[in-house]
Design an enzyme around this catalytic site. Structure first.
Site, mmCIF file in Angstrom:
data_model
loop_
_atom_site.group_PDB
_atom_site.id
_atom_site.type_symbol
_atom_site.label_atom_id
_atom_site.label_comp_id
_atom_site.label_asym_id
_atom_site.label_seq_id
_atom_site.Cartn_x
_atom_site.Cartn_y
_atom_site.Cartn_z
ATOM 1 N N LYS A 235 27.993 54.152 54.078
ATOM 2 C CA LYS A 235 27.074 52.520 54.567
ATOM 3 C C LYS A 235 28.308 52.094 55.023
ATOM 4 C CE LYS A 235 26.437 47.916 53.269
ATOM 5 N NZ LYS A 235 26.305 47.322 54.497
ATOM 6 N N GLU B 25 38.039 50.703 45.891
ATOM 7 C CA GLU B 25 39.728 50.100 45.917
ATOM 8 C C GLU B 25 39.563 48.762 47.033
ATOM 9 O OE1 GLU B 25 41.954 48.360 48.425
ATOM 10 O OE2 GLU B 25 41.306 49.865 50.389
ATOM 11 N N CYS C 132 43.355 44.663 53.275
ATOM 12 C CA CYS C 132 43.919 44.094 51.819
ATOM 13 C C CYS C 132 45.456 44.369 51.252
ATOM 14 C CB CYS C 132 43.024 45.670 51.000
ATOM 15 S SG CYS C 132 43.023 47.023 52.108
ATOM 16 N N GLU D 175 43.095 36.215 47.259
ATOM 17 C CA GLU D 175 43.096 36.449 48.456
ATOM 18 C C GLU D 175 42.812 36.069 49.793
ATOM 19 O OE1 GLU D 175 40.633 40.051 48.570
ATOM 20 O OE2 GLU D 175 42.674 41.374 50.281
HETATM 21 P P1 NDP Z 1 32.385 43.114 50.558
HETATM 22 O O1 NDP Z 1 33.261 43.607 49.678
HETATM 23 O O2 NDP Z 1 31.421 41.766 50.094
HETATM 24 O O3 NDP Z 1 31.681 44.452 51.645
HETATM 25 C C1 NDP Z 1 32.298 45.436 51.825
HETATM 26 C C2 NDP Z 1 31.142 46.141 51.752
HETATM 27 O O4 NDP Z 1 30.512 46.166 50.597
HETATM 28 C C3 NDP Z 1 30.572 45.612 53.183
HETATM 29 O O5 NDP Z 1 30.140 47.416 53.370
HETATM 30 C C4 NDP Z 1 29.530 45.208 52.054
HETATM 31 O O6 NDP Z 1 28.080 45.369 52.641
HETATM 32 C C5 NDP Z 1 28.893 45.896 51.018
HETATM 33 N N1 NDP Z 1 28.443 44.994 49.665
HETATM 34 C C6 NDP Z 1 28.322 44.336 49.182
HETATM 35 N N2 NDP Z 1 28.202 43.506 48.870
HETATM 36 C C7 NDP Z 1 27.503 44.993 48.171
HETATM 37 C C8 NDP Z 1 26.662 44.816 46.485
HETATM 38 N N3 NDP Z 1 26.242 44.454 46.315
HETATM 39 N N4 NDP Z 1 26.312 46.375 46.406
HETATM 40 C C9 NDP Z 1 26.783 47.330 47.116
HETATM 41 N N5 NDP Z 1 27.783 47.163 48.359
HETATM 42 C C10 NDP Z 1 27.714 46.013 48.762
HETATM 43 O O7 NDP Z 1 33.400 41.703 51.102
HETATM 44 P P2 NDP Z 1 32.792 41.150 52.446
HETATM 45 O O8 NDP Z 1 32.659 41.594 53.665
HETATM 46 O O9 NDP Z 1 32.014 40.172 52.196
HETATM 47 O O10 NDP Z 1 34.599 40.167 52.452
HETATM 48 C C11 NDP Z 1 34.774 39.349 51.487
HETATM 49 C C12 NDP Z 1 35.946 39.277 50.997
HETATM 50 O O11 NDP Z 1 36.399 40.590 50.543
HETATM 51 C C13 NDP Z 1 36.864 39.127 51.882
HETATM 52 O O12 NDP Z 1 37.548 37.749 52.464
HETATM 53 C C14 NDP Z 1 38.641 39.710 51.547
HETATM 54 O O13 NDP Z 1 38.855 39.120 50.217
HETATM 55 C C15 NDP Z 1 37.211 40.798 50.765
HETATM 56 N N6 NDP Z 1 37.415 42.275 51.332
HETATM 57 C C16 NDP Z 1 38.601 43.270 50.921
HETATM 58 C C17 NDP Z 1 38.859 44.699 51.376
HETATM 59 C C18 NDP Z 1 39.896 45.482 51.343
HETATM 60 O O14 NDP Z 1 39.555 46.595 51.508
HETATM 61 N N7 NDP Z 1 40.145 45.841 50.047
HETATM 62 C C19 NDP Z 1 37.826 44.721 53.254
HETATM 63 C C20 NDP Z 1 37.010 43.685 53.388
HETATM 64 C C21 NDP Z 1 36.712 42.112 52.332
HETATM 65 P P3 NDP Z 1 27.529 44.275 53.697
HETATM 66 O O15 NDP Z 1 29.155 44.314 55.065
HETATM 67 O O16 NDP Z 1 26.475 44.635 54.677
HETATM 68 O O17 NDP Z 1 27.725 42.526 53.516
#
Ligand code: NDP
Length: 806
Positions: A191, A266, A300, A397
């Protein structure tokens, strides 16, 4: 700007990359369907989501919004494909991965432009970093597919893998997930993040082009609540690999608890960037640019906390502000731009909110004098000074181009400040004194440490976090273990402990009575001996003041042990922390102590065998065998102590990466009921061999073999606090261990329900868990009962990047 103006001012002129090939590609295909079984199919809902170009705020493409029914279809396709894909030879899989790598290179420019359009990151980065690393990942893992049979001979594929990726490195995260999964013979349902699906859809086209068998890779776009959650909960998915926020990681940990799914997470970070006063400050400034303004800080492992030695703070900040004035921010497709757009207006608002909070909390904000484009989502590079460690901007973060500065005086203070975070993903250490840098690196709790460099990635070097930055590694050989399981797991799903729980034989009862009298007159009552708890090297009474009875196989009372409580666990964890010198000592010393334990146990082997027969009703012969295997196991881990050493990687740069397995820290260990001595030693020996200190809950049914070991430990020079033992109600005590914030990892070998509770409770501080889901191992079997699987679970790999040259 005319050429003449540029000549006069020596300013950069615009160097635009054309968007037309990518826009044409989108136009010809949209609305995009789901990619299942190598076919483009409509979502069951018939709904679409819009992907927006964050640099303009305008729609780019329509992509299908899948439902949980679509996820079912994709998982079923992956399951069918798994039967065939996992049986292909490694060489055949290597050919496919090689073809993917080649094809990515052939479409590199289109992929780079699509990524910039969809995510807002600069073309300079997508072209020179993201896409080349994607290709490198597939090449590297083609190699592991080829070598799997010889290099991972005791392992098999896991099955269908659900992969959920974020928006910050859309195609790179796809590669980090899909390449190792496929190499190890798994099939995938992936996904993409809602904001950035386009390069994943181009990748799907590449999958078709190279003729990857249908169902091996399935790409399902849509919303988290529909697609992400359905994947996580799907009963036919064997593993979840997730990158994203700690909050969602925690909810996935809870949702998969007890399901038996493998899980790698991660998550977020708040990585320190440590500058000592002898560092080359001009290089440091460029390092900071890379650390926090690369990808607009949406990384990250971004170096978001600048920790500077006090005496150089002012001069460094002065240089940094000059550099910030020169940073160029704007159209991501301009090749001369340093910073592009923030991925979405929602993410931009979140950055703005946190920055305002920082100002409100009293920190001082500085931004360059130039202004950002008003169209699209842009945020300028931002520097905070006068930041207190408790300020939210120092702890949370931000995931944007915002760095906070704090000062330290001594190396000790630098380490304390660096580790003052709930995260542990990465760190940079800057000093021209290599001795100092190499001393600091192992003391920082982080999965990657970059010396005099930052944000370096390569497929050969594993990446992943400590603490709330998650667990599991991506890349390197260690990353492969996330996608395999031991061969024996399929052959023997449940190894019943019946073998040693056979009914007591009468002949043995006679022998038992004789021995227990030990030559003394049966008229004399035995001297009462109730084992206490073993905490901090001392035998202590349980806090509860209660004891619990221990019975043999036929229900006869054998004795009593202390009834441990929450408070005893707390004391034991404190004692285990106080014994941190154990990990700092030499491996040679730890090996010697393990040999010494074997020596002292061997001198009492009959006594230990007798105790086993008392508790389990097995024959004396079988009990002696258990003791002998226990002795061999102690020898095995004494042997491994100075041989499980890590490797040196040579990524494509001038330098090396030291991949060092480090102890987890304080581990909670919950022992199985079967094989009361062997099960206990098989778990504590690898843990302490690797430098961990442990709090152990021995077999609830048969704890006396473990409590008999107190004297073995005391006479074997094992330092106080390295092994702490709390007897009592196994599941109640293990729950306390799993919830404890100062316990770094928990191993649990009990019931299926107990395993689930451990995984649920561990989500609090995201500690790593290893549970048996109720399946018993045959501890007598060396394949199941010992080896590198245990050592890997007892360690986490830190990658220390050391560049060469001036
Ligand atoms: P999320 O953790 O919400 O999203 C990451 C992925 O998980 C996306 O594909 C998202 O789908 C999916 N997802 C979200 N909720 C669920 C769930 N309950 N079950 C399964 N899959 C899920 O990150 P965000 O995009 O909302 O970003 C929010 C914050 O997260 C950022 O501000 C940052 O601080 C952190 N972040 C950290 C990352 C890293 O590399 N460690 C990467 C991205 C964000 P969808 O996109 O459809 O919401």
């Amino acid at each position: 700007m005319s050429v003449m103006d540029i000549f006069e001012t020596m300013e950069y002129g615009p160097a635009p990359e054309s968007a037309s090939p990518a826009l044409t590609w989108i136009k010809e295909r949209q609305p995009f369907g789901l990619f299942i079984n190598n076919q483009w199919v409509q979502s069951a809902s018939g709904q679409y989501l819009e992907s927006i170009n964050p640099a303009t705020g305008k729609p780019l493409a329509q992509v299908a919004s899948a439902t949980s029914a679509d996820v079912d279809t994709a998982v079923a396709a992956a399951r069918t494909a798994f039967e065939m894909w996992s049986k292909l030879s490694g060489h055949v899989r290597a050919r496919y991965l090689y073809a993917l790598a080649r094809q990515i290179q052939k479409h590199a420019r289109l992929l780079a432009v699509l990524e910039s359009l969809d995510n807002g990151k600069s073309i300079r980065e997508t072209r020179d970093l993201d896409i080349p690393l994607v290709a490198r990942h597939f090449y590297y893992h083609a190699g592991w597919a080829q070598l799997m049979a010889s290099e991972l001979s005791g392992y098999q594929s896991v099955g269908v893998v659900g992969q959920i990726i974020p928006w910050n490195f859309p195609l790179l995260m796809l590669a980090w997930k899909i390449a190792p999964a496929l190499a190890m013979g798994n099939t995938v349902v992936l996904k993409p993040a809602r904001y950035t699906p386009l390069t994943a859809l181009k990748f799907a086209e590449i999958v078709q082009e190279i003729g990857l068998p249908p169902g091996v890779v399935n790409i399902v776009t849509g919303e988290a609540a529909q697609v992400g959650e359905a994947l996580v909960r799907h009963p036919d998915v064997n593993k979840i690999a997730f990158t994203g926020s700690t909050q969602v990681g925690r909810s996935i940990r809870r949702a998969t608890a007890g399901s038996g799914k493998k899980l790698s997470l991660e998550l977020g970070g708040k990585s320190p960037f440590i500058v000592f006063d002898d560092a080359d400050l001009d290089s440091v400034v460029e390092g900071v640019v890379d650390a926090i303004w690369f990808n607009q800080g949406q990384v990250c492992c971004a170096g978001s906390r600048l920790l500077v030695q006090e005496n150089i703070e002012q001069v460094l900040l002065h240089k940094l502000r000059i550099r910030m004035e020169k940073l160029r921010l704007g159209d991501p497709l301009d090749k001369a731009v340093d910073m592009g757009a923030i991925v979405s207006s929602t993410q931009l608002q979140e950055i703005q909110r946190l920055v305002a909070q920082g100002v409100a909390e009293g920190a001082q904000m500085w931004q360059p004098s130039w202004t950002c484009p008003t169209e699209g989502s842009f945020f300028p590079p931002t520097l905070f000074t006068n930041v207190a460690t408790a300020n939210s901007i120092a702890q949370v973060e931000i995931f944007g181009p915002v760095i906070v500065t704090m000062i330290f005086r001594t190396p000790e203070e630098a380490v304390a400040l660096a580790n003052n975070t709930r995260y542990g993903l990465a760190a940079s250490v800057w000093s021209d004194n290599i001795n100092l840098a190499l001393d600091i690196a192992p003391r920082i709790k982080a999965g990657s440490v970059w010396i005099n460099c930052t944000n370096m990635f390569d497929a050969s070097s594993g990446f992943g976090g400590y603490r709330e930055s998650g667990f599991g590694r991506e890349g390197g050989k260690e990353g492969l273990y996330e996608y395999v399981r031991p061969l024996w797991e399929a052959e023997t799903s449940i190894n019943s402990p019946e073998k040693i729980l056979i009914p007591k034989d009468t002949a043995f009862v006679a022998e038992d009575n004789e021995t227990s009298n030990n030559g003394t007159s049966s008229a004399l009552p035995p001297i009462d001996r109730t084992p206490k708890l073993f905490i901090g090297g001392k035998q202590v009474r349980p806090d509860s003041g209660y004891s619990r009875d221990v019975y043999d196989g036929s229900g006869r009372r054998l004795g009593q042990v202390g009834e441990g409580t929450r408070k005893d666990i707390r004391n034991a964890v404190e004692a285990a922390h106080a014994a941190h010198g154990w990990s700092a000592g030499t491996a040679h010393n730890r090996a010697q102590i393990l040999y010494y334990m074997a020596e002292n146990l061997a001198s009492r082997e009959d006594e230990f065998a007798h105790r086993i027969t008392q508790q389990t009703s097995c024959t004396h012969h079988d009990a002696l065998e258990e003791v002998h295997v226990t002795l061999s196991r102690l020898f095995s881990y004494a042997a491994w102590t100075d041989k499980f050493e890590g490797v040196v990687h040579r990524p494509p740069m001038r330098g090396i990466v030291l991949a060092m397995p480090e102890p987890m820290g304080v581990m909670g260990i919950v022992c199985p009921d079967a094989y009361p001595l062997l099960g206990f030693i098989s778990l504590i020996a690898p843990a302490i061999a690797m430098g961990n200190t442990v709090v152990v809950i021995p077999s609830q049914q048969s704890p006396l073999s473990a409590t008999d070991c107190y004297q073995v430990f005391e006479t074997s020079d094992l330092p106080a606090g390295v092994v702490n033992i709390v007897t009592g109600d196994r599941d109640a005590l293990s729950q306390v261990l799993a919830e404890h914030d100062d316990v770094d990892a928990v191993w649990y070998f009990g019931s299926a329900e107990g395993s689930k509770q451990i995984e649920l409770a561990s989500a609090g501080n995201m500690k790593r868990t290893w549970v048996n889901n109720g399946f018993e191992r045959n501890w007598l079997d060396t394949l199941q009962g010992e080896g590198q699987e245990f050592l890997r679970e007892a360690t986490q790999v830190k990658n220390i990047w050391v560049p060469y040259g001036e």
